[in-house]
Design a protein around this motif. Structure first.
Motif, PDB file in Angstrom:
ATOM      1  N   MET A  38       0.854  -1.190   0.000  1.00 59.57           N
ATOM      2  CA  MET A  38       0.000   0.000   0.000  1.00 59.57           C
ATOM      3  C   MET A  38       0.892   1.243   0.000  1.00 59.57           C
ATOM      4  O   MET A  38       1.809   1.356   0.807  1.00 59.57           O
ATOM      5  CB  MET A  38      -0.914   0.002   1.230  1.00 59.57           C
ATOM      6  CG  MET A  38      -1.850  -1.190   1.319  1.00 59.57           C
ATOM      7  SD  MET A  38      -2.989  -1.340  -0.091  1.00 59.57           S
ATOM      8  CE  MET A  38      -4.104   0.037   0.244  1.00 59.57           C
ATOM      9  N   VAL A  39       0.615   2.145  -0.933  1.00 57.40           N
ATOM     10  CA  VAL A  39       1.422   3.370  -1.044  1.00 57.40           C
ATOM     11  C   VAL A  39       0.500   4.584  -1.133  1.00 57.40           C
ATOM     12  O   VAL A  39      -0.695   4.465  -1.422  1.00 57.40           O
ATOM     13  CB  VAL A  39       2.371   3.328  -2.264  1.00 57.40           C
ATOM     14  CG1 VAL A  39       3.365   2.185  -2.156  1.00 57.40           C
ATOM     15  CG2 VAL A  39       1.591   3.253  -3.557  1.00 57.40           C
ATOM     16  N   ALA A  40       1.083   5.773  -0.917  1.00 58.11           N
ATOM     17  CA  ALA A  40       0.315   7.021  -0.920  1.00 58.11           C
ATOM     18  C   ALA A  40      -0.140   7.371  -2.335  1.00 58.11           C
ATOM     19  O   ALA A  40       0.562   7.117  -3.315  1.00 58.11           O
ATOM     20  CB  ALA A  40       1.161   8.143  -0.337  1.00 58.11           C
ATOM     21  N   LEU A  41      -1.326   7.973  -2.414  1.00 61.88           N
ATOM     22  CA  LEU A  41      -1.906   8.380  -3.701  1.00 61.88           C
ATOM     23  C   LEU A  41      -1.878   9.896  -3.833  1.00 61.88           C
ATOM     24  O   LEU A  41      -2.306  10.618  -2.929  1.00 61.88           O
ATOM     25  CB  LEU A  41      -3.354   7.881  -3.791  1.00 61.88           C
ATOM     26  CG  LEU A  41      -4.153   8.326  -5.017  1.00 61.88           C
ATOM     27  CD1 LEU A  41      -3.567   7.749  -6.295  1.00 61.88           C
ATOM     28  CD2 LEU A  41      -5.622   7.931  -4.875  1.00 61.88           C
ATOM     29  N   PHE A  42      -1.383  10.386  -4.980  1.00 61.55           N
ATOM     30  CA  PHE A  42      -1.339  11.823  -5.272  1.00 61.55           C
ATOM     31  C   PHE A  42      -1.965  12.082  -6.632  1.00 61.55           C
ATOM     32  O   PHE A  42      -2.196  11.156  -7.413  1.00 61.55           O
ATOM     33  CB  PHE A  42       0.116  12.321  -5.296  1.00 61.55           C
ATOM     34  CG  PHE A  42       0.791  12.346  -3.950  1.00 61.55           C
ATOM     35  CD1 PHE A  42       0.786  13.493  -3.179  1.00 61.55           C
ATOM     36  CD2 PHE A  42       1.434  11.215  -3.456  1.00 61.55           C
ATOM     37  CE1 PHE A  42       1.409  13.527  -1.932  1.00 61.55           C
ATOM     38  CE2 PHE A  42       2.055  11.230  -2.211  1.00 61.55           C
ATOM     39  CZ  PHE A  42       2.052  12.395  -1.460  1.00 61.55           C
ATOM     40  N   GLN A  43      -2.216  13.364  -6.924  1.00 58.78           N
ATOM     41  CA  GLN A  43      -2.587  13.768  -8.269  1.00 58.78           C
ATOM     42  C   GLN A  43      -1.750  14.970  -8.683  1.00 58.78           C
ATOM     43  O   GLN A  43      -1.118  15.613  -7.842  1.00 58.78           O
ATOM     44  CB  GLN A  43      -4.081  14.057  -8.379  1.00 58.78           C
ATOM     45  CG  GLN A  43      -4.604  15.135  -7.468  1.00 58.78           C
ATOM     46  CD  GLN A  43      -6.095  15.336  -7.644  1.00 58.78           C
ATOM     47  OE1 GLN A  43      -6.557  15.609  -8.737  1.00 58.78           O
ATOM     48  NE2 GLN A  43      -6.854  15.220  -6.564  1.00 58.78           N
ATOM     49  N   SER A  44      -1.742  15.262  -9.976  1.00 57.49           N
ATOM     50  CA  SER A  44      -0.915  16.342 -10.498  1.00 57.49           C
ATOM     51  C   SER A  44      -1.256  17.665  -9.812  1.00 57.49           C
ATOM     52  O   SER A  44      -2.407  17.907  -9.433  1.00 57.49           O
ATOM     53  CB  SER A  44      -1.120  16.469 -12.009  1.00 57.49           C
ATOM     54  OG  SER A  44      -0.172  17.360 -12.555  1.00 57.49           O
ATOM     55  N   VAL A 151       0.272   8.026  -8.765  1.00 54.88           N
ATOM     56  CA  VAL A 151      -0.405   9.233  -9.253  1.00 54.88           C
ATOM     57  C   VAL A 151      -1.618   8.810 -10.090  1.00 54.88           C
ATOM     58  O   VAL A 151      -1.507   7.945 -10.960  1.00 54.88           O
ATOM     59  CB  VAL A 151       0.554  10.100 -10.103  1.00 54.88           C
ATOM     60  CG1 VAL A 151      -0.204  11.222 -10.817  1.00 54.88           C
ATOM     61  CG2 VAL A 151       1.656  10.671  -9.230  1.00 54.88           C
ATOM     62  N   ARG A 152      -2.753   9.413  -9.792  1.00 46.78           N
ATOM     63  CA  ARG A 152      -3.960   9.250 -10.609  1.00 46.78           C
ATOM     64  C   ARG A 152      -4.515  10.638 -10.909  1.00 46.78           C
ATOM     65  O   ARG A 152      -4.582  11.481 -10.009  1.00 46.78           O
ATOM     66  CB  ARG A 152      -5.021   8.420  -9.868  1.00 46.78           C
ATOM     67  CG  ARG A 152      -4.661   6.952  -9.764  1.00 46.78           C
ATOM     68  CD  ARG A 152      -5.741   6.186  -9.005  1.00 46.78           C
ATOM     69  NE  ARG A 152      -5.356   4.790  -8.827  1.00 46.78           N
ATOM     70  CZ  ARG A 152      -5.963   3.951  -8.002  1.00 46.78           C
ATOM     71  NH1 ARG A 152      -6.994   4.373  -7.282  1.00 46.78           N
ATOM     72  NH2 ARG A 152      -5.559   2.704  -7.889  1.00 46.78           N
ATOM     73  N   ASN A 153      -4.892  10.850 -12.155  1.00 45.48           N
ATOM     74  CA  ASN A 153      -5.429  12.147 -12.547  1.00 45.48           C
ATOM     75  C   ASN A 153      -6.875  12.008 -12.998  1.00 45.48           C
ATOM     76  O   ASN A 153      -7.244  11.040 -13.654  1.00 45.48           O
ATOM     77  CB  ASN A 153      -4.558  12.764 -13.649  1.00 45.48           C
ATOM     78  CG  ASN A 153      -3.185  13.154 -13.107  1.00 45.48           C
ATOM     79  OD1 ASN A 153      -3.072  13.637 -11.979  1.00 45.48           O
ATOM     80  ND2 ASN A 153      -2.140  12.926 -13.872  1.00 45.48           N
ATOM     81  N   TYR A 154      -7.673  12.994 -12.633  1.00 46.32           N
ATOM     82  CA  TYR A 154      -9.121  12.900 -12.812  1.00 46.32           C
ATOM     83  C   TYR A 154      -9.599  13.855 -13.904  1.00 46.32           C
ATOM     84  O   TYR A 154      -9.019  14.911 -14.124  1.00 46.32           O
ATOM     85  CB  TYR A 154      -9.830  13.193 -11.483  1.00 46.32           C
ATOM     86  CG  TYR A 154      -9.353  12.270 -10.389  1.00 46.32           C
ATOM     87  CD1 TYR A 154      -9.876  10.991 -10.244  1.00 46.32           C
ATOM     88  CD2 TYR A 154      -8.312  12.651  -9.534  1.00 46.32           C
ATOM     89  CE1 TYR A 154      -9.413  10.126  -9.261  1.00 46.32           C
ATOM     90  CE2 TYR A 154      -7.834  11.785  -8.553  1.00 46.32           C
ATOM     91  CZ  TYR A 154      -8.390  10.532  -8.422  1.00 46.32           C
ATOM     92  OH  TYR A 154      -7.919   9.674  -7.465  1.00 46.32           O
ATOM     93  N   THR A 155     -10.662  13.442 -14.573  1.00 43.08           N
ATOM     94  CA  THR A 155     -11.196  14.197 -15.695  1.00 43.08           C
ATOM     95  C   THR A 155     -12.667  14.482 -15.432  1.00 43.08           C
ATOM     96  O   THR A 155     -13.399  13.580 -15.010  1.00 43.08           O
ATOM     97  CB  THR A 155     -11.083  13.348 -16.988  1.00 43.08           C
ATOM     98  OG1 THR A 155      -9.731  12.902 -17.116  1.00 43.08           O
ATOM     99  CG2 THR A 155     -11.455  14.151 -18.218  1.00 43.08           C
TER     100      THR A 155
END
Length: 301
Positions: A38-44, A151-155
């Motif tokens: 399990m790791v930390a989640l970030f976005q741009s 990293v996950r980026n949302y639209t």
């Protein structure tokens, strides 16, 4: 033998932590050894803030030529394994050359980081983000520690989302129209559509709808394409008659999908297709494929 083992152990331990590590969302990440962590989640555009703790083993003196932390976004193509292409590279100097005798804490901050691509573990490629701490040393090897994050980026939902209308036809034998309610889907969406049989003069046995995934990596002679059927949904079992229509309702949430990735850093692409497969009584197969666009919608929960 014990002395030998001890000789190769680093003279200090390095710990990397995020300032909001306890409250930040964690997501599973599959490591190269097959284990999931399990790791930390970030976005741009988020800031990445935390601290590095360096602890000399048995309080022994550690001489060094400086300490730095790097934030790296990297792509590794498996036919060129071990070679990482850095598309993001930021560095912060944490310490000037000197000596370490005891535990020391270094805060770090990378402000509003541009992380344009999502983390991705594919068949022939992976894209990863890491924090890399390096203690530089003169005559012996550098001491390095890594901390990976996702990293996950949302639209937002697309303002235009056209329906898909297509035809399958074999002259004077078969004429089928099918339509899907839209061409762009988020990862937890539902594919809704309908199939109309306008002319049926061949004996159809069954019909399936497949979700297909296509990953292409590299370029020129080093282009590798992997195609996989992620889901198969039986629409019909038995012979249809003229004028009949069949509804389609396919939930995407059970499947591990990613957004569509278009030519990421000129290294790879990921595309998704809806593939209609018709089989007649002589086991002849007829296909009709249509690309769909997948995007990641911000989850409210």
């Amino acid at each position: 033998m014990n002395y030998l083992v001890g000789a190769f152990k680093p003279p200090c331990n390095i710990f990397i932590s995020f300032a909001d590590g306890r409250s930040r969302k964690q997501v599973p990440l599959k490591k190269e050894n097959g284990k999931t962590v399990m790791v930390a989640l970030f976005q741009s555009q988020e800031s990445i803030v935390g601290e590095v703790v360096i602890e000399p083993v048995h309080r022994k003196k550690v001489e060094h030529n400086g300490v730095k932390i790097e934030l790296l976004g990297q792509i590794e193509l498996y036919f060129d394994r071990g070679n990482f292409y850095d598309f993001t590279s930021l560095v912060r100097e944490l310490d000037i050359p000197g000596e370490l005798y005891e535990r020391k804490t270094y805060p770090f901050e990378f402000s509003t980081v541009e992380m344009p691509y999502e983390s991705y573990n594919g068949v022939n490629v992976r894209l990863r983000y890491i924090l890399k701490v390096t203690i530089s040393r003169n005559y012996v090897g550098n001491i390095v520690e890594y901390q990976e994050f996702v990293v996950r980026n949302y639209t937002p939902p697309p303002s235009i989302n056209n329906i898909i209308k297509m035809e399958v036809g074999i002259e004077d034998c078969l004429h089928i129209e099918f339509e899907y309610s839209k061409s762009k889907y988020h990862l937890k969406d539902v594919i809704i559509g309908k199939i109309y049989f306008l002319l049926v003069r061949i004996k159809l046995k069954n019909m399936d709808l497949e979700i297909r995934y296509r990953e292409s990596t590299g370029s020129g002679p080093n282009t590798y394409v992997e195609t996989e059927t992620l889901a198969k949904f039986e629409l019909m079992d038995g012979a249809p008659v003229r004028g009949e229509s069949i509804p389609i309702r396919l939930f995407l949430s059970p499947y591990e999908l990613t957004p569509t990735y278009q030519n990421i850093n000129n290294k790879f692409s990921v595309k998704y297709y809806l593939n209609l497969v018709l089989v007649d009584e002589e086991d002849r197969r007829y296909f009709k494929q249509q690309e769909i666009t997948m995007y990641r919608l911000l989850e409210t929960s």
